[in-house]
Design a protein around this motif. Structure first.
Motif, short mmCIF file in Angstrom:
data_model
loop_
_atom_site.label_atom_id
_atom_site.label_comp_id
_atom_site.label_asym_id
_atom_site.label_seq_id
_atom_site.Cartn_x
_atom_site.Cartn_y
_atom_site.Cartn_z
N GLN A 130 0.81 -1.18 0.09
CA GLN A 130 0.17 -0.01 -0.04
C GLN A 130 0.84 1.08 -0.04
N ILE A 131 2.08 1.41 0.79
CA ILE A 131 2.89 2.35 0.61
C ILE A 131 3.41 2.45 -0.61
N GLN A 132 3.86 1.37 -1.39
CA GLN A 132 4.50 1.69 -2.81
C GLN A 132 3.39 2.31 -3.48
N LEU A 133 1.93 1.78 -3.39
CA LEU A 133 0.86 2.48 -4.33
C LEU A 133 0.70 3.86 -4.07
N ILE A 134 0.99 4.19 -2.67
CA ILE A 134 1.01 5.80 -2.50
C ILE A 134 1.86 6.56 -3.19
N ILE A 135 3.23 5.77 -3.02
CA ILE A 135 4.33 6.58 -3.67
C ILE A 135 4.08 6.62 -5.03
N ASN A 136 3.71 5.43 -5.69
CA ASN A 136 3.42 5.66 -7.21
C ASN A 136 2.53 6.80 -7.70
N ASP A 137 1.30 6.68 -6.85
CA ASP A 137 0.39 7.75 -7.02
C ASP A 137 1.04 9.37 -7.21
N TRP A 138 1.61 9.28 -6.06
CA TRP A 138 2.49 10.52 -5.92
C TRP A 138 3.27 11.10 -6.91
N LEU A 139 4.19 9.83 -7.22
CA LEU A 139 5.15 10.22 -8.52
C LEU A 139 4.26 10.70 -9.78
N THR A 140 3.17 10.09 -9.97
CA THR A 140 2.38 10.18 -11.28
C THR A 140 1.85 11.66 -11.13
N ARG A 141 1.59 12.22 -9.93
CA ARG A 141 0.94 13.38 -9.69
C ARG A 141 2.13 14.65 -10.02
N GLN A 142 3.47 13.83 -9.61
CA GLN A 142 4.60 15.07 -9.87
C GLN A 142 4.88 15.47 -11.08
#
Length: 143
Positions: A130-142
């Motif tokens: 779940q942490i990895q999904l949060i990071i991936n989502d954050w990276l996409t928005r960056q």
């Protein structure tokens, strides 16, 4: 007792983006994991392997029912008065945020529980995903 999570990619992120943006990501991760771990430990009675923490003895179960009006479920949920789960919170640690207790009494209870029942206050493999999904989502928005 604090729970800190090492996320190797964060060092790279800190170089690629602003500190405030990374701080926001870390707070988001900590708050999501706070909700997840609190529910897993204090409601579902699951340890860091996502298996049952343990079972209450018959004698203790009688006390829980009679004195504290709790259910007859033998599953250990580390909740009697609600003090521990209410004290489990996001705390500032060097380099970011972690999860822990704000008073030593609850930290000592958690330490005793882990000595008796095994690892509880760590993340499950599913929580790490779940942490990895949060990071991936954050990276996409960056980008």
């Amino acid at each position: 007792m604090n729970l800190t999570i090492e996320i190797p990619i964060l060092d790279k992120l800190k170089k690629a983006t602003s500190q405030s943006s990374v701080d926001s990501l870390l707070r988001t991760i900590a708050n999501v994991m706070l909700d997840e771990t609190r529910f897993r430990i204090h409601n579902e009675g699951l340890n860091a392997k996502a298996t049952q923490i343990g079972t209450y003895t018959a004698q203790y179960l009688k006390t829980r029912i009679k004195k504290y009006n709790r259910t007859a479920d033998k599953k250990v949920i580390l909740s009697l008065t609600g003090q521990m789960e209410n004290d489990w919170k996001v705390i500032a640690v060097q380099g970011g945020y972690g999860l822990g207790f704000s008073n030593s009494f609850n930290a000592n209870k958690a330490k005793w529980a882990q000595e008796r029942f095994g690892t509880i206050y760590q993340l499950t493999p599913e929580e790490m995903k779940q942490i990895q999904l949060i990071i991936n989502d954050w990276l996409t928005r960056q980008t």
